[in-house]
Design a protein around this motif. Structure first.
Motif, PDB file in Angstrom:
ATOM      1  N   THR A 146      -5.452  -5.223  -7.851  1.00 53.35           N
ATOM      2  CA  THR A 146      -5.840  -5.747  -6.543  1.00 53.35           C
ATOM      3  C   THR A 146      -5.420  -4.790  -5.432  1.00 53.35           C
ATOM      4  N   ARG A 147      -4.195  -4.275  -5.539  1.00 52.99           N
ATOM      5  CA  ARG A 147      -3.704  -3.351  -4.524  1.00 52.99           C
ATOM      6  C   ARG A 147      -4.461  -2.028  -4.566  1.00 52.99           C
ATOM      7  N   ALA A 148      -4.736  -1.531  -5.769  1.00 52.56           N
ATOM      8  CA  ALA A 148      -5.433  -0.249  -5.893  1.00 52.56           C
ATOM      9  C   ALA A 148      -6.876  -0.348  -5.409  1.00 52.56           C
ATOM     10  N   ARG A 149      -7.524  -1.479  -5.634  1.00 55.26           N
ATOM     11  CA  ARG A 149      -8.908  -1.665  -5.201  1.00 55.26           C
ATOM     12  C   ARG A 149      -9.031  -1.567  -3.683  1.00 55.26           C
ATOM     13  N   ALA A 150      -7.975  -1.996  -2.981  1.00 59.31           N
ATOM     14  CA  ALA A 150      -8.061  -2.079  -1.526  1.00 59.31           C
ATOM     15  C   ALA A 150      -8.149  -0.711  -0.861  1.00 59.31           C
ATOM     16  N   ASP A 154       0.822  -1.208   0.000  1.00 64.84           N
ATOM     17  CA  ASP A 154       0.000   0.000   0.000  1.00 64.84           C
ATOM     18  C   ASP A 154       0.857   1.261   0.000  1.00 64.84           C
ATOM     19  N   ALA A 155       1.935   1.241   0.783  1.00 58.84           N
ATOM     20  CA  ALA A 155       2.791   2.424   0.864  1.00 58.84           C
ATOM     21  C   ALA A 155       3.492   2.691  -0.467  1.00 58.84           C
ATOM     22  N   ALA A 156       3.965   1.628  -1.130  1.00 63.61           N
ATOM     23  CA  ALA A 156       4.649   1.799  -2.414  1.00 63.61           C
ATOM     24  C   ALA A 156       3.704   2.347  -3.470  1.00 63.61           C
ATOM     25  N   LEU A 157       2.471   1.828  -3.518  1.00 64.07           N
ATOM     26  CA  LEU A 157       1.513   2.331  -4.494  1.00 64.07           C
ATOM     27  C   LEU A 157       1.120   3.770  -4.188  1.00 64.07           C
ATOM     28  N   SER A 158       0.951   4.090  -2.917  1.00 62.50           N
ATOM     29  CA  SER A 158       0.572   5.455  -2.542  1.00 62.50           C
ATOM     30  C   SER A 158       1.612   6.465  -2.990  1.00 62.50           C
ATOM     31  N   ARG A 159       2.883   6.093  -2.936  1.00 57.55           N
ATOM     32  CA  ARG A 159       3.942   7.016  -3.380  1.00 57.55           C
ATOM     33  C   ARG A 159       3.880   7.264  -4.874  1.00 57.55           C
ATOM     34  N   LEU A 160       3.341   6.319  -5.627  1.00 57.49           N
ATOM     35  CA  LEU A 160       3.288   6.455  -7.087  1.00 57.49           C
ATOM     36  C   LEU A 160       2.040   7.190  -7.564  1.00 57.49           C
ATOM     37  N   ALA A 193      -9.634   2.246  -2.312  1.00 55.12           N
ATOM     38  CA  ALA A 193     -10.490   3.187  -3.033  1.00 55.12           C
ATOM     39  C   ALA A 193     -11.911   2.657  -3.096  1.00 55.12           C
ATOM     40  N   ASP A 194     -12.826   3.562  -3.459  1.00 55.33           N
ATOM     41  CA  ASP A 194     -14.214   3.176  -3.711  1.00 55.33           C
ATOM     42  C   ASP A 194     -14.449   2.902  -5.188  1.00 55.33           C
ATOM     43  N   TRP A 195     -13.707   3.630  -6.038  1.00 57.75           N
ATOM     44  CA  TRP A 195     -13.837   3.478  -7.485  1.00 57.75           C
ATOM     45  C   TRP A 195     -12.436   3.413  -8.095  1.00 57.75           C
ATOM     46  N   LEU A 196     -12.294   2.512  -9.046  1.00 57.31           N
ATOM     47  CA  LEU A 196     -11.064   2.396  -9.815  1.00 57.31           C
ATOM     48  C   LEU A 196     -11.452   2.601 -11.282  1.00 57.31           C
ATOM     49  N   VAL A 197     -11.026   3.733 -11.862  1.00 58.51           N
ATOM     50  CA  VAL A 197     -11.346   4.058 -13.255  1.00 58.51           C
ATOM     51  C   VAL A 197     -10.084   3.841 -14.081  1.00 58.51           C
ATOM     52  N   VAL A 198     -10.174   2.991 -15.096  1.00 58.27           N
ATOM     53  CA  VAL A 198      -9.000   2.624 -15.888  1.00 58.27           C
ATOM     54  C   VAL A 198      -9.288   2.848 -17.361  1.00 58.27           C
ATOM     55  N   GLU A 199      -8.411   3.614 -18.010  1.00 57.92           N
ATOM     56  CA  GLU A 199      -8.487   3.702 -19.464  1.00 57.92           C
ATOM     57  C   GLU A 199      -7.687   2.557 -20.054  1.00 57.92           C
ATOM     58  N   ALA A 200      -8.366   1.678 -20.781  1.00 55.94           N
ATOM     59  CA  ALA A 200      -7.740   0.481 -21.335  1.00 55.94           C
ATOM     60  C   ALA A 200      -7.235   0.747 -22.744  1.00 55.94           C
ATOM     61  N   PRO A 201      -6.245  -0.014 -23.199  1.00 53.64           N
ATOM     62  CA  PRO A 201      -5.821   0.104 -24.594  1.00 53.64           C
ATOM     63  C   PRO A 201      -6.886  -0.462 -25.528  1.00 53.64           C
ATOM     64  N   VAL A 202      -7.007   0.136 -26.703  1.00 55.82           N
ATOM     65  CA  VAL A 202      -7.935  -0.416 -27.688  1.00 55.82           C
ATOM     66  C   VAL A 202      -7.372  -1.731 -28.206  1.00 55.82           C
ATOM     67  N   LEU A 203      -8.254  -2.595 -28.670  1.00 58.56           N
ATOM     68  CA  LEU A 203      -7.814  -3.861 -29.248  1.00 58.56           C
ATOM     69  C   LEU A 203      -7.131  -3.608 -30.586  1.00 58.56           C
ATOM     70  N   VAL A 204      -5.989  -4.252 -30.789  1.00 60.92           N
ATOM     71  CA  VAL A 204      -5.205  -4.071 -32.011  1.00 60.92           C
ATOM     72  C   VAL A 204      -4.948  -5.429 -32.636  1.00 60.92           C
ATOM     73  N   PRO A 205      -4.560  -5.467 -33.930  1.00 62.76           N
ATOM     74  CA  PRO A 205      -4.241  -6.753 -34.547  1.00 62.76           C
ATOM     75  C   PRO A 205      -3.070  -7.425 -33.844  1.00 62.76           C
ATOM     76  N   GLU A 206      -3.176  -8.731 -33.669  1.00 66.90           N
ATOM     77  CA  GLU A 206      -2.109  -9.483 -33.010  1.00 66.90           C
ATOM     78  C   GLU A 206      -0.980  -9.770 -33.995  1.00 66.90           C
ATOM     79  N   ASP A 207       0.197 -10.091 -33.427  1.00 64.82           N
ATOM     80  CA  ASP A 207       1.305 -10.553 -34.250  1.00 64.82           C
ATOM     81  C   ASP A 207       0.971 -11.913 -34.844  1.00 64.82           C
ATOM     82  N   GLU A 208       1.701 -12.271 -35.900  1.00 67.98           N
ATOM     83  CA  GLU A 208       1.541 -13.612 -36.445  1.00 67.98           C
ATOM     84  C   GLU A 208       1.964 -14.634 -35.389  1.00 67.98           C
ATOM     85  N   PRO A 209       1.268 -15.761 -35.305  1.00 72.30           N
ATOM     86  CA  PRO A 209       1.639 -16.771 -34.313  1.00 72.30           C
ATOM     87  C   PRO A 209       3.086 -17.195 -34.480  1.00 72.30           C
TER      88      PRO A 209
END
Length: 431
Positions: free
Chosen positions: A253-257, A214-220, A259-275
């Motif tokens: 998991t650490r951030a949820r502990a 918790d302390a490490a995340l709070s500093r960030l 806060a009341d709300w966790l708002v995250v901007e996610a990356p858009v889905l992009v084409p994957e590399d060839e297998p």
């Protein structure tokens, strides 16, 4: 049937363990690996299901997760004070000076395939049990996770993420806003934040090493107000491989502990590399992790012909992703000049027809507000409290807050009734 064991040790520890395993009919050392790269490659090849390694090598959460993904459980020899950190990564941690063979036997017998309680019977002193499936074991906090994603381009995902997080904070909640847009994170720039390092990268590194408390995340976290804190994103998209999905889960998991709300901007889905033979995470691993963890999914698009086409395609792509929560579609920049004389009806009808969306959240276009907020590094609530755009986001935040206090079934029924009413109203207007 004999269980294959992979060793990545050196010196007396390796030779002693090797000799005792060779005397066992149920265990077989199938590979003595020179380094961790060879160890992971052997696990991926399916040569062994238990890997024994030393903490003197760079063992982190991502390595343990790769072994788990390949079907191998990890035993890590470490100092006594490091056991909790390696157990949090998902490994069976063995204090130096303690016999590691019981840990190997326990994993070979299938102990790792079952959820591990705080106290595990028949595990000798000096061992720290691994977390189930490599996922940290602490209980989740009260925070609800709101994930914003959307169409490619720039429909306003970051702007709405900032505005929504600010409105949730103004409603009385403790909010953490995380910029996890790997391809174009700009939350820090939007809010005029100056950070010595990308907060997300630093949090991921700490999670990799098992030292994110918790302390490490709070500093960030950078404070924006008394109730809103921000974890800034990557400085460059080329660093996307630094963010492993398993470590991101630990950060969430650490951030949820705390806060009341966790708002995250996610990356858009992009084409994957060839297998291919790639031991690292795929391009969409972080996005899929966030989508799977979300309590609320907000999909953002722009009320323009090209923007709507991209939004419809994004919604159809999300239909193919299993296990998603009910989503809310938010259409930004609604205006006459781009969507016709009845833009709300036109946009709603198009989304209903082509993507099955019942009642989108419509955000009126207010370029002056958006420019003013960006130039002054402030939120919409501060820059234009009476703007229709700001009020639409405020109403969305209130809706989320109201439904958060309801049982899931009641909230779902209320949302369905609201969408049905909106659809009937639009049809009457169109007629």
């Amino acid at each position: 049937m004999s269980t294959g064991v992979l060793l990545a040790l050196s010196g007396a520890a390796e030779s002693d363990l090797l000799s005792r395993i060779e005397a066992r009919p149920d265990l077989t050392v199938v590979r003595r690996c020179a380094d961790l790269t060879e160890l992971v490659a052997a696990a991926v090849a399916g040569l062994g299901t238990v890997a024994v390694l030393d903490a003197d090598d760079p063992v982190d959460r991502r390595l343990v997760a790769r072994l788990h993904a390949a079907g191998a459980s990890a035993v890590v020899l470490c100092e006594e004070g490091e056991q909790d950190a390696y157990a949090d990564m998902g490994a069976m941690a063995v204090a130096r000076g303690t016999d590691p063979l019981p840990a190997v036997e326990a994993l070979a017998a299938g102990l790792a395939s079952r959820p591990v309680p705080d106290t595990v019977p028949d595990v000798p002193d000096g061992l720290a049990p691994q977390a189930h499936d490599g996922v940290p074991s602490p209980a989740r906090g009260p925070a609800r996770l709101v994930v914003l994603t959307g169409a490619a381009g720039a429909p306003g995902r970051t702007t709405l993420a900032v505005a929504l997080a600010d409105e949730l904070a103004a409603a009385g909640g403790q909010v953490v806003l995380i910029d996890a847009d790997l391809w174009g994170g700009s939350v820090a720039q939007t809010l005029g934040l100056v950070a010595d390092t990308a907060g997300l990268s630093a949090a991921i590194r700490a999670a990799d090493k098992g030292v994110l408390d918790d302390a490490a995340l709070s500093r960030l976290l950078v404070p924006v107000s008394d109730r809103l804190r921000v974890l800034t994103g990557l400085a460059r998209a080329s660093r996307w491989r630094e963010v492993g999905p398993e470590s991101l889960e630990a950060v969430l998991t650490r951030a949820r502990a705390g806060a009341d709300w966790l708002v995250v901007e996610a990356p858009v889905l992009v084409p994957e590399d060839e297998p291919g033979f790639d031991l690292g995470p795929c391009r969409n691993a972080v996005a899929h992790t966030l989508l799977a963890e979300a309590d609320e999914l907000v999909v953002v698009g722009a009320a323009e012909p090209i923007g709507l086409e991209r939004l419809v395609q994004t919604l159809l792509d999300l239909d193919d992703v299993p296990g998603l929560p009910a989503r809310r579609t938010v259409v930004n920049r609604l205006r006459l000049s781009a969507a016709g004389p009845h833009p709300d009806l036109s946009v709603a009808e198009a989304l209903h027809r082509f993507a099955g969306v019942g009642e989108p959240v419509l955000i009126p276009d207010d370029r002056a507000l958006a420019d003013r907020a960006l130039l002054t590094a402030s939120t919409w609530r501060s820059a234009g409290p009476m703007s229709p755009a700001r009020l639409a986001v405020r109403d969305l935040a209130r809706r989320l807050t109201d439904e958060a206090g309801e049982p899931a079934a009641d909230a779902g029924r209320r949302r369905a009734r609201r969408e049905a009413r909106g659809l009937r109203r639009r049809r009457r207007t169109a007629d």
